[in-house]
Design a protein around this motif. Structure first.
Motif, mmCIF file in Angstrom:
data_model
loop_
_atom_site.group_PDB
_atom_site.id
_atom_site.type_symbol
_atom_site.label_atom_id
_atom_site.label_comp_id
_atom_site.label_asym_id
_atom_site.label_seq_id
_atom_site.Cartn_x
_atom_site.Cartn_y
_atom_site.Cartn_z
ATOM 1 N N HIS A 49 0.838 -1.035 -0.025
ATOM 2 C CA HIS A 49 0.050 0.064 -0.159
ATOM 3 C C HIS A 49 0.807 1.233 -0.102
ATOM 4 O O HIS A 49 0.749 2.301 -0.570
ATOM 5 N N LYS A 50 1.918 1.295 0.696
ATOM 6 C CA LYS A 50 2.867 2.343 0.761
ATOM 7 C C LYS A 50 3.914 2.497 -0.431
ATOM 8 O O LYS A 50 4.697 3.311 -0.418
ATOM 9 N N GLY A 51 3.636 1.302 -1.007
ATOM 10 C CA GLY A 51 4.800 1.246 -2.309
ATOM 11 C C GLY A 51 6.441 1.181 -1.729
ATOM 12 O O GLY A 51 7.222 1.831 -2.424
ATOM 13 N N ASN A 52 6.279 0.686 -0.493
ATOM 14 C CA ASN A 52 7.765 0.356 -0.176
ATOM 15 C C ASN A 52 8.230 -0.775 -0.692
ATOM 16 O O ASN A 52 8.500 -1.998 -0.148
ATOM 17 N N TRP A 53 8.723 -0.917 -1.985
ATOM 18 C CA TRP A 53 8.910 -2.078 -2.816
ATOM 19 C C TRP A 53 10.373 -2.854 -2.189
ATOM 20 O O TRP A 53 10.385 -3.972 -2.070
ATOM 21 N N GLU A 54 11.139 -2.016 -1.659
ATOM 22 C CA GLU A 54 12.692 -2.566 -1.362
ATOM 23 C C GLU A 54 12.564 -3.341 -0.213
ATOM 24 O O GLU A 54 12.818 -4.497 -0.143
ATOM 25 N N LEU A 55 11.608 -2.816 0.798
ATOM 26 C CA LEU A 55 11.515 -3.486 1.966
ATOM 27 C C LEU A 55 10.641 -4.690 1.884
ATOM 28 O O LEU A 55 10.645 -5.822 2.427
#
Ligand code: G1P
Length: 267
Positions: A49-55
């Motif tokens: 949802h937050k777009g934190n793809w790396e994590l």
């Protein structure tokens, strides 16, 4: 260690050595281990949802690492007993054993080095390292004959001998390749050093019918079950990280410069 549970380094070493099925023998209060390697759908949804793809990629990587199973050692009856808990999972095949307290850093993972030796000699293979005489009582120690560079034919094993009893200063480190016959031996191995069922004692019995090769592996080993060893690993792993080395070195220099002069007369 820095931002990774130590056991993940062990799992990664196993996978990089070609192991595909993993059993973690845990004890009481170790549920965090299972949670760490499990998928967390809630967390994944939040990150997506937050777009934190790396994590997101990092936590998926953890749960995709391998097919990991667990068995709980209900009583702390020693390493031999812990290994015995794996008998049903292992069945009638040789297996690799990695102890969670020993971290080894080298280009070629420690277990892969042992597997290379196993391809050549078969039987059982254990990791060896020479240690100062005053440390032999912390380890399983072997008597052996050198048969090739860094390669020993084991002739005896003693768990945590005194300095006087130790047959050499070659200590067993926490990596083993073992044949399944060990389980029948463990079933009848009496408690040894510390009142615990010792794997080293069972390996000594196995020596009557099978060969055990010791291999002086390449790499730096950290004993993270020891406070100083854990600190050393944390500092050195941080210094090896590109994203941390600059700031952490700066911090360490400050700390070292502010240390009081050594006052211990024995130092
Ligand atoms: C265990 C083994 C010992 C081995 C050591 C390696 O001891 O019993 O033979 O040398 O691991 O780390 P522990 O450290 O669990 O007391």
């Amino acid at each position: 260690i820095v931002d990774k549970p130590a056991i993940q380094f062990i799992i990664e070493e196993a996978i990089q050595s070609g192991i595909e099925e993993i059993l973690i023998i845990t004890g009481r209060n170790k549920r965090a281990i299972e949670d760490h390697f499990d998928r967390s759908l809630e967390l994944e949804a939040v990150l997506e949802h937050k777009g934190n793809w790396e994590l997101l990629e990092e936590i998926r990587y953890i749960s995709d690492l391998a097919d990991i199973h667990y068995v709980r050692q209900k009583e702390a009856k020693g390493l031999g007993h812990a290994v015995y808990c794996a008998r049903k999972f292992v069945g009638q095949e040789p297996f690799a054993l990695l102890l969670g307290d020993d971290l080894v850093v080298h280009e070629e993972p420690c277990l892969k080095q042992l597997l290379r030796v196993y391809q050549q000699f078969g039987g059982n293979v254990i990791a060896l390292q020479s240690v100062p005489r005053e440390q032999v009582s912390s380890y399983g120690v072997v008597a052996s004959r050198v048969i090739a560079p860094g390669t020993h034919q084991i002739t005896d094993l003693v768990e945590k001998p005194t300095r006087e009893e130790a047959p050499s200063n070659y200590a067993i480190m926490g990596r083993y390749i073992i044949q399944p016959e060990i389980f029948d031996i463990l079933a009848t191995t009496a408690p040894g050093r510390g009142g615990e069922i010792q794997l080293t004692d069972a390996l000594k019995t196995l020596l009557d019918s099978q060969s055990i090769i010791g291999y002086e592996f390449q790499g730096k080993r950290y004993d993270i079950g020891d406070k100083l060893g854990f600190l050393a690993a944390t500092v050195e792993f941080a210094l090896a990280r590109e994203d941390l080395v600059r700031d952490f070195s700066k911090y360490l220099r400050q700390v070292v410069n502010n240390l009081p002069q050594e006052t211990d007369p024995t130092a």
